[in-house]
Structure formats: structure tokens, C-alpha cells
Design a protein around this motif. Sequence first.
Motif, mmCIF file in Angstrom:
data_model
loop_
_atom_site.group_PDB
_atom_site.id
_atom_site.type_symbol
_atom_site.label_atom_id
_atom_site.label_comp_id
_atom_site.label_asym_id
_atom_site.label_seq_id
_atom_site.Cartn_x
_atom_site.Cartn_y
_atom_site.Cartn_z
ATOM 1 N N TYR A 7 -5.278 -21.290 -86.133
ATOM 2 C CA TYR A 7 -3.833 -21.092 -86.152
ATOM 3 C C TYR A 7 -3.523 -19.900 -85.272
ATOM 4 O O TYR A 7 -4.116 -18.825 -85.408
ATOM 5 N N ILE A 34 1.537 -22.052 -84.529
ATOM 6 C CA ILE A 34 2.321 -22.035 -85.764
ATOM 7 C C ILE A 34 3.823 -22.090 -85.494
ATOM 8 O O ILE A 34 4.597 -22.442 -86.389
ATOM 9 N N LEU A 40 3.952 -23.571 -91.463
ATOM 10 C CA LEU A 40 2.842 -22.767 -90.949
ATOM 11 C C LEU A 40 3.321 -21.392 -90.506
ATOM 12 O O LEU A 40 2.636 -20.389 -90.717
ATOM 13 N N ILE A 48 -1.993 -14.309 -88.240
ATOM 14 C CA ILE A 48 -2.748 -14.949 -87.172
ATOM 15 C C ILE A 48 -3.536 -13.926 -86.375
ATOM 16 O O ILE A 48 -3.109 -12.778 -86.271
#
Length: 83
Positions: A7, A34, A40, A48
Motif C-alpha cells: 500500500y 491508497i 484504504l 504507508i
Amino acid sequence: MTQYILYSTWGCHLCEQAEALLTDAGVNFQVLDIIDDEQLLQQFRVHIPVLASGNELLYWPFDADSMASWLKILNSKHEKSKG
């Protein structure tokens, strides 16, 4: 074969570092931005890069050694589940 997702988002230098670690380790992975998914984005926006395999998540910061250990544990679990 185990599927891995990183991600990430555009312009994230830490994400680029994570991609380089995965590539250097020869891990087959898919990058998922994302920004394209509201759920997300809410889940990972401040976390992240995050490496995922199913429900297993490895949050940044990680280095080559910690990533290798995580991958080894996942592969071991995967082998055991195959029976």
C-alpha cells in the motif's frame, strides 16, 4: 504462491524505499495506491508504506532484515496451512 501488496501513494519517498527493498529481495508484489480507494485512504493514510499478505500487515518502518523475517514467518504459516 503468496500474494503481496504494497500500500503506497504517489510522491511517498518511504514507499519508494519499501519498493526498492522488495525488489532487491526478489519479492513479487503489487503496488496499490491508497488514493484510489477511500477505505484504504482512511485505513493507511498515516501508515504507508504497508506491506500486506491477506490479513497480515507489516507497517513501516521496516528494513531488509525485518522484512525477511516477516516473509519467512508468513511462508511458514502458508506451508503449514497446506498440510
